[in-house]
Design an enzyme around this catalytic site. Structure first.
Site, PDB file in Angstrom:
ATOM      1  N   GLN A  26     -10.623   6.805  -7.154  1.00  0.00           N
ATOM      2  CA  GLN A  26     -11.257   7.511  -6.039  1.00  0.00           C
ATOM      3  C   GLN A  26     -12.544   8.156  -6.541  1.00  0.00           C
ATOM      4  OE1 GLN A  26     -10.675   7.353  -2.898  1.00  0.00           O
ATOM      5  NE2 GLN A  26      -8.649   6.406  -2.814  1.00  0.00           N
ATOM      6  N   GLY A  50     -11.136   4.063  -1.300  1.00  0.00           N
ATOM      7  CA  GLY A  50     -12.147   4.955  -0.764  1.00  0.00           C
ATOM      8  C   GLY A  50     -13.486   4.314  -0.481  1.00  0.00           C
ATOM      9  N   CYS A 102      -7.539 -27.226   7.911  1.00  0.00           N
ATOM     10  CA  CYS A 102      -6.547 -26.526   8.734  1.00  0.00           C
ATOM     11  C   CYS A 102      -6.200 -27.418   9.917  1.00  0.00           C
ATOM     12  CB  CYS A 102      -7.087 -25.179   9.218  1.00  0.00           C
ATOM     13  SG  CYS A 102      -5.984 -24.302  10.349  1.00  0.00           S
ATOM     14  N   ASP A 162      -2.263   8.275  -3.360  1.00  0.00           N
ATOM     15  CA  ASP A 162      -3.574   8.881  -3.563  1.00  0.00           C
ATOM     16  C   ASP A 162      -4.076   9.466  -2.260  1.00  0.00           C
ATOM     17  OD1 ASP A 162      -3.929   6.423  -2.265  1.00  0.00           O
ATOM     18  OD2 ASP A 162      -5.986   6.247  -3.000  1.00  0.00           O
ATOM     19  N   ASP A 189       0.859  -1.166   0.000  1.00  0.00           N
ATOM     20  CA  ASP A 189       0.000   0.000   0.000  1.00  0.00           C
ATOM     21  C   ASP A 189       0.909   1.234   0.000  1.00  0.00           C
ATOM     22  OD1 ASP A 189      -1.762   2.041   0.557  1.00  0.00           O
ATOM     23  OD2 ASP A 189      -2.829   0.960   2.123  1.00  0.00           O
ATOM     24  N   SER A 190       0.499   2.289  -0.675  1.00  0.00           N
ATOM     25  CA  SER A 190       1.372   3.465  -0.823  1.00  0.00           C
ATOM     26  C   SER A 190       1.577   4.231   0.471  1.00  0.00           C
ATOM     27  CB  SER A 190       0.779   4.426  -1.859  1.00  0.00           C
ATOM     28  OG  SER A 190      -0.389   5.038  -1.357  1.00  0.00           O
ATOM     29  N   GLY A 191       0.767   3.958   1.488  1.00  0.00           N
ATOM     30  CA  GLY A 191       0.836   4.735   2.725  1.00  0.00           C
ATOM     31  C   GLY A 191      -0.126   5.897   2.744  1.00  0.00           C
ATOM     32  N   GLY A 192      -0.828   6.135   1.639  1.00  0.00           N
ATOM     33  CA  GLY A 192      -1.753   7.261   1.573  1.00  0.00           C
ATOM     34  C   GLY A 192      -2.834   7.203   2.639  1.00  0.00           C
ATOM     35  N   TYR A 193      -3.415   6.029   2.828  1.00  0.00           N
ATOM     36  CA  TYR A 193      -4.485   5.898   3.823  1.00  0.00           C
ATOM     37  C   TYR A 193      -3.966   6.226   5.220  1.00  0.00           C
ATOM     38  CZ  TYR A 193      -8.219   3.887   6.641  1.00  0.00           C
ATOM     39  OH  TYR A 193      -9.228   3.705   7.559  1.00  0.00           O
ATOM     40  N   ASP A 203      -7.817  -7.232   0.542  1.00  0.00           N
ATOM     41  CA  ASP A 203      -6.992  -7.249   1.752  1.00  0.00           C
ATOM     42  C   ASP A 203      -7.798  -6.627   2.876  1.00  0.00           C
ATOM     43  OD1 ASP A 203      -5.628  -4.410   2.801  1.00  0.00           O
ATOM     44  OD2 ASP A 203      -6.451  -4.313   0.766  1.00  0.00           O
TER      45      ASP A 203
END
Length: 379
Positions: free
Chosen positions: A197, A224, A314, A149, A95-99, A274
């Protein structure tokens, strides 16, 4: 070294669900797929061997903001990238870190150049730009990197949503140029996904989808959503976006969600998901199982000596009982967090695997409708 490839293998006759295969230099990913979130290079409470052997994860997610602050790009580069640093040899998406930056609210300042923010760790000041976020993700070594973003909140006024979307598009142009002007690191292909977005406004979402599609990226993401809006609204806008993004490219819905959210969005044409929910909720005693949702702290489980979840493949969930797991939570034993996280992540990967089987078999819609009702049950 080859760019990410996506093969659309099957489509469901009664919905928009798809089964496909993504190929990266770190291996193949069968879709639809759920990506466990390893924010700081580690999926909480489970190790990499468990991720691959027990959970059967095919790709994990790391976060640029957190990895930039700790351990930092210098250490990651010296290690040879995140794959070598944490020992995970399959694909990684960052993830770009924007959030994370925009969730800091009072501790960040947004401008055309980028986002100025204060570290949540020590208060130090940093600037993320569309260009240096590409550099950071290259240093991390992700197979799939995300464009920088702005994730607008919900609710959000139309004027702000439009201004934010236009800024995201300008940042995308700069990020794209910088990404393709710089080489891959570590000897394997790195691939950029842009992010749609536009908040909850149909005209903005369509405009953003069309702009993102025009970039011709190897895959596209929808951001978003799942930020507080009603579920039905999330489904409405997911369907809208899927109808305006290229069908031959993988579609990634960011930050979603519950098991039933995932199944409904698969039916709308989403390939990748995710969410921190399986691990976060697991650590708090909420189990997602093939029969429904369990609050394992409830007294009713104190003498239930049946397996945690015998409906999935599992070893852990078939070996340990609900009574024992409840005891571990009540006693504040660390093992409780591990077992609950293993259950939830294994279940999520089992669920998308079953969805794929039913897409291929041609009975996905009927199976999905029954499964959604079952999974929403509170046991």
């Amino acid at each position: 070294m080859a760019a990410l490839a996506f093969e659309l293998q099957h489509t469901d006759n009664n919905s928009k669900a798809r089964a496909g295969k993504m190929t990266t230099d770190h291996g193949e990913i069968l879709t639809p797929i759920f990506m466990p979130v390893g924010t700081a290079g580690s999926v909480k409470a489970v190790n990499q061997q468990q991720l691959e052997r027990d959970i059967k994860a095919q790709i994990i997610l790391g976060n640029t903001y957190h990895l930039y602050l700790r351990p930092g790009t210098n250490i990651l580069e010296e290690a040879g990238g995140l794959h070598k640093f944490n020992g995970w040899n399959r694909p990684i998406l960052t993830d770009s870190g924007g959030y994370q930056v925009f969730s800091l609210a009072e501790n960040r300042k947004l401008k055309e150049e980028g986002a100025l923010f204060q570290s949540h760790i020590d208060g130090s000041r940093h600037l993320f730009t569309p260009e240096n976020v590409m550099d950071i993700q290259r240093s991390i070594g992700a197979d799939i990197v995300m464009a920088f973003d702005e994730c607008t909140p919900y609710p959000c006024e139309y004027a702000y949503a439009k201004k934010s979307m236009e800024l995201t598009h300008r940042w995308l142009d700069r990020g794209f140029k910088h990404f393709y002007d710089t080489p891959d690191k570590y000897g394997y292909s790195q691939n950029l996904f842009p992010i749609v977005q536009g908040s909850i406004y149909k005209d903005l979402r369509v405009a953003s989808c069309e702009y993102i599609a025009s970039k011709g990226a190897v895959g596209n993401a929808i951001g978003g959503l799942s930020v507080g809006e009603p579920e039905e609204m999330m489904y409405e806008f997911t369907e809208l976006c899927c109808g305006h993004l290229p069908s031959e490219k993988p579609r990634y819905l960011m930050g979603v969600g519950t098991p039933w959210n995932i199944l409904e969005c698969i039916s709308l044409g989403i390939d990748m998901f995710d969410c921190v929910m399986p691990t976060r909720n697991g650590r708090n005693g909420m189990l997602f199982t093939s029969k429904g949702v369990i609050n394992i702290r409830n007294k009713k489980w104190a003498t239930d000596f049946t397996p945690i979840d015998d409906g999935i493949d599992c070893e852990t969930s078939n070996y340990y009982t609900k009574a024992y797991l409840r005891h571990l939570f009540v006693a504040n034993e660390i093992l409780a967090l591990e077992l609950a996280s293993l259950q939830n992540l294994t279940f999520y990967l089992w669920l998308v695997g079953e969805a794929r089987k039913h897409i291929i078999a041609g009975d996905f819609r009927a199976w999905k409708n029954g499964m959604v009702l079952r999974l929403k049950q509170r046991l």
